[in-house]
Design a protein around this motif. Structure first.
Motif, PDB file in Angstrom:
ATOM      1  N   ALA A 195       0.894  -0.933  -0.375  1.00 34.08           N
ATOM      2  CA  ALA A 195      -0.391   0.293   0.000  1.00 34.08           C
ATOM      3  C   ALA A 195       0.823   0.983   0.178  1.00 34.08           C
ATOM      4  N   ASP A 196       1.886   1.256  -0.703  1.00 30.92           N
ATOM      5  CA  ASP A 196       2.414   2.333  -0.731  1.00 30.92           C
ATOM      6  C   ASP A 196       1.916   3.445  -1.836  1.00 30.92           C
ATOM      7  N   ASN A 197       0.713   3.353  -2.309  1.00 32.23           N
ATOM      8  CA  ASN A 197      -0.185   4.846  -2.735  1.00 32.23           C
ATOM      9  C   ASN A 197      -0.771   5.379  -1.273  1.00 32.23           C
ATOM     10  N   VAL A 198      -1.492   4.840  -0.830  1.00 30.10           N
ATOM     11  CA  VAL A 198      -2.313   4.827   0.395  1.00 30.10           C
ATOM     12  C   VAL A 198      -0.964   5.818   1.427  1.00 30.10           C
ATOM     13  N   ARG A 199      -0.052   5.013   1.473  1.00 32.10           N
ATOM     14  CA  ARG A 199       0.576   5.678   2.936  1.00 32.10           C
ATOM     15  C   ARG A 199       2.495   7.660   1.711  1.00 32.10           C
ATOM     16  N   GLU A 200       1.531   7.278   0.274  1.00 33.67           N
ATOM     17  CA  GLU A 200       1.314   8.392   0.094  1.00 33.67           C
ATOM     18  C   GLU A 200       1.126   9.736  -0.034  1.00 33.67           C
ATOM     19  N   VAL A 201      -0.097   9.362  -0.147  1.00 35.43           N
ATOM     20  CA  VAL A 201      -1.105  10.214   0.341  1.00 35.43           C
ATOM     21  C   VAL A 201      -1.705  10.224   1.700  1.00 35.43           C
ATOM     22  N   LEU A 202      -1.222   9.444   2.245  1.00 34.55           N
ATOM     23  CA  LEU A 202      -1.212   9.812   3.561  1.00 34.55           C
ATOM     24  C   LEU A 202      -0.150  10.894   4.452  1.00 34.55           C
ATOM     25  N   ALA A 203       1.260  10.538   3.477  1.00 38.54           N
ATOM     26  CA  ALA A 203       2.279  11.264   4.317  1.00 38.54           C
ATOM     27  C   ALA A 203       2.020  13.101   3.353  1.00 38.54           C
ATOM     28  N   ALA A 204       1.379  12.687   2.270  1.00 38.90           N
ATOM     29  CA  ALA A 204       0.518  14.729   2.063  1.00 38.90           C
ATOM     30  C   ALA A 204      -0.479  14.782   2.127  1.00 38.90           C
ATOM     31  N   THR A 205      -1.246  14.606   3.249  1.00 41.64           N
ATOM     32  CA  THR A 205      -2.551  15.276   3.746  1.00 41.64           C
ATOM     33  C   THR A 205      -1.914  15.407   5.073  1.00 41.64           C
ATOM     34  N   PRO A 206      -3.064  16.964   5.142  1.00 44.52           N
ATOM     35  CA  PRO A 206      -2.229  17.500   6.869  1.00 44.52           C
ATOM     36  C   PRO A 206      -2.850  16.496   7.900  1.00 44.52           C
ATOM     37  N   LEU A 207      -2.138  17.131   8.557  1.00 43.59           N
ATOM     38  CA  LEU A 207      -2.616  15.948   9.924  1.00 43.59           C
ATOM     39  C   LEU A 207      -3.837  16.339  10.939  1.00 43.59           C
ATOM     40  N   GLU A 208      -4.326  17.631   9.894  1.00 44.30           N
ATOM     41  CA  GLU A 208      -5.823  18.448  10.416  1.00 44.30           C
ATOM     42  C   GLU A 208      -6.833  17.853  10.052  1.00 44.30           C
ATOM     43  N   GLN A 209      -6.110  17.027   8.616  1.00 46.11           N
ATOM     44  CA  GLN A 209      -7.443  16.346   7.989  1.00 46.11           C
ATOM     45  C   GLN A 209      -7.157  15.025   7.726  1.00 46.11           C
ATOM     46  N   VAL A 210      -6.462  14.075   8.608  1.00 44.23           N
ATOM     47  CA  VAL A 210      -6.743  12.911   9.045  1.00 44.23           C
ATOM     48  C   VAL A 210      -7.721  12.401  10.368  1.00 44.23           C
ATOM     49  N   VAL A 211      -8.711  11.169   9.427  1.00 42.54           N
ATOM     50  CA  VAL A 211      -9.140  10.398  10.903  1.00 42.54           C
ATOM     51  C   VAL A 211      -9.163   8.857  10.417  1.00 42.54           C
ATOM     52  N   VAL A 212      -8.977   8.260  11.910  1.00 36.78           N
ATOM     53  CA  VAL A 212      -8.925   7.113  11.988  1.00 36.78           C
ATOM     54  C   VAL A 212     -10.026   5.605  11.720  1.00 36.78           C
ATOM     55  N   GLU A 213      -9.987   4.801  10.933  1.00 36.13           N
ATOM     56  CA  GLU A 213     -10.904   4.329  11.139  1.00 36.13           C
ATOM     57  C   GLU A 213     -10.861   2.162  10.822  1.00 36.13           C
ATOM     58  N   THR A 214     -11.546   1.666  11.157  1.00 35.58           N
ATOM     59  CA  THR A 214     -11.171   0.367  10.893  1.00 35.58           C
ATOM     60  C   THR A 214     -12.010  -0.422   9.404  1.00 35.58           C
ATOM     61  N   ASP A 215     -12.411  -0.282   9.017  1.00 35.15           N
ATOM     62  CA  ASP A 215     -14.010  -0.670   8.230  1.00 35.15           C
ATOM     63  C   ASP A 215     -14.558  -2.081   8.754  1.00 35.15           C
ATOM     64  N   ALA A 216     -14.237  -1.550   9.757  1.00 33.37           N
ATOM     65  CA  ALA A 216     -14.298  -3.696  10.386  1.00 33.37           C
ATOM     66  C   ALA A 216     -16.082  -4.039   9.826  1.00 33.37           C
ATOM     67  N   PRO A 217     -16.105  -5.513   9.423  1.00 34.17           N
ATOM     68  CA  PRO A 217     -15.283  -6.234   9.669  1.00 34.17           C
ATOM     69  C   PRO A 217     -14.014  -6.489   8.717  1.00 34.17           C
ATOM     70  N   TYR A 218     -13.604  -5.666   7.784  1.00 39.72           N
ATOM     71  CA  TYR A 218     -12.897  -5.829   6.803  1.00 39.72           C
ATOM     72  C   TYR A 218     -11.295  -5.073   6.772  1.00 39.72           C
ATOM     73  N   LEU A 219     -10.290  -5.437   6.238  1.00 46.45           N
ATOM     74  CA  LEU A 219      -9.543  -4.951   5.915  1.00 46.45           C
ATOM     75  C   LEU A 219      -8.255  -4.994   7.693  1.00 46.45           C
ATOM     76  N   THR A 220      -8.568  -5.765   8.748  1.00 43.92           N
ATOM     77  CA  THR A 220      -7.901  -5.985   9.600  1.00 43.92           C
ATOM     78  C   THR A 220      -6.027  -5.611   9.498  1.00 43.92           C
ATOM     79  N   PRO A 221      -6.037  -4.784   9.973  1.00 47.43           N
ATOM     80  CA  PRO A 221      -4.122  -3.989  10.110  1.00 47.43           C
ATOM     81  C   PRO A 221      -2.589  -5.606  10.842  1.00 47.43           C
ATOM     82  N   ALA A 222      -2.433  -5.160   9.732  1.00 46.81           N
ATOM     83  CA  ALA A 222      -1.081  -5.841  10.509  1.00 46.81           C
ATOM     84  C   ALA A 222      -0.800  -5.366  12.044  1.00 46.81           C
ATOM     85  N   PRO A 223      -1.030  -6.670  12.632  1.00 44.87           N
ATOM     86  CA  PRO A 223      -0.087  -7.766  12.388  1.00 44.87           C
ATOM     87  C   PRO A 223      -1.302  -8.532  12.716  1.00 44.87           C
TER      88      PRO A 223
END
Length: 266
Positions: A195-223
């Motif tokens: 997911a380098d493309n997603v991390r590239e967008v994250l790096a370019a996104t101001p912290l003031e416009q970032v929210v966190v989510e899981t989309d559970a039950p999908y997309l479980t994070p590593a590990p």
């Protein structure tokens, strides 16, 4: 013998789960899911409306003191959207614990609904959000050009803007949405090796416009990939955002918490 997975971190700052599907956690007791979430710092959970058939269930779930909800029809189910669905969203879209119109948008990857139908239903629900003066929760996949074109027609009429959830689109769409005041939602995808493309967008996104989510039950994070996802895994997403942005976990926690409160007017 399998190697023990790393324990889920526990931070000294609350976390808001901005996007999950509690009614899709099959075989799990809601009380247990929420207990595990609160044990790992999750203060509020937003469960998402996706189809005409689950809007009442979302409203029912919001009776739990930890749960808020959104009402909307996902592009996969756009073909099922009716005048009755619109009336239901309009009737309940400003209920006490309903915080947005969503999940709405375009999905040209799966094309479960005809693309013209997706666009029409997206626009109809944007009109509902304007009438309700609510933010929007947007799903977009493989539809960057049409998404930007439609948002351009509606953004000025959406004072509360909203969030482009599970952002996996291109940087140009991200830059447009950010310039309009939308937030971007990041989930377990940021921990995936490919997911380098997603991390590239994250790096370019101001912290003031970032929210966190899981989309559970999908997309479980590593590990914990391979398991059903739950809000309790949000700390891994916090850590990865901090790593990508070169800042502390505490900075990510404080900012994403404030952003979620601002997004959904908690």
């Amino acid at each position: 013998m399998s190697k023990k997975k790393r324990d889920i971190p526990v931070f000294n700052h609350p976390i808001i789960e901005t996007h999950c599907h509690l009614d899709y956690l099959e075989g799990e007791d809601l009380a247990d899911v929420l207990a595990r979430a609160t044990a790992h710092g999750v203060e509020r959970v937003v469960t998402i409306g996706v189809s005409p058939g689950n809007l009442a269930k979302v409203r029912e779930l919001t009776q739990n003191p930890l749960v808020w909800g959104t009402l909307g029809v996902h592009p996969h189910d756009a073909k099922e959207f009716t005048d009755e669905t619109a009336a239901e969203i309009l009737a309940h879209g400003n209920d006490d614990k309903i915080v947005a119109v969503g999940e709405i948008g375009l999905d040209y990857y799966y094309d479960h609904s005809d693309r013209a139908v997706q666009r029409k239903v997206f626009e109809q629900q944007l009109d509902l959000a304007i009438q309700l003066n609510q933010p929007i929760v947007v799903h977009t996949r493989e539809a960057d050009d049409d998404m930007q074109a439609i948002l351009k027609n509606f953004s000025a009429q959406l004072p509360k803007k909203g969030v482009i959830h599970s952002f996996t689109s291109g940087l140009p769409l991200a830059e447009y949405c950010l310039s309009e005041g939308f937030m971007l939602g990041f989930n377990g995808i940021v921990t995936f090796n490919a997911a380098d493309n997603v991390r590239e967008v994250l790096a370019a996104t101001p912290l003031e416009q970032v929210v966190v989510e899981t989309d559970a039950p999908y997309l479980t994070p590593a590990p914990y990939r391979g398991r059903s996802n739950e809000p309790q895994y949000l700390p891994f997403i916090i850590e990865k955002i901090a790593e990508v942005k070169g800042i502390t976990n505490e900075q990510v926690l404080a900012s994403t918490y404030a952003n979620a409160n601002r997004l959904f007017s908690f």
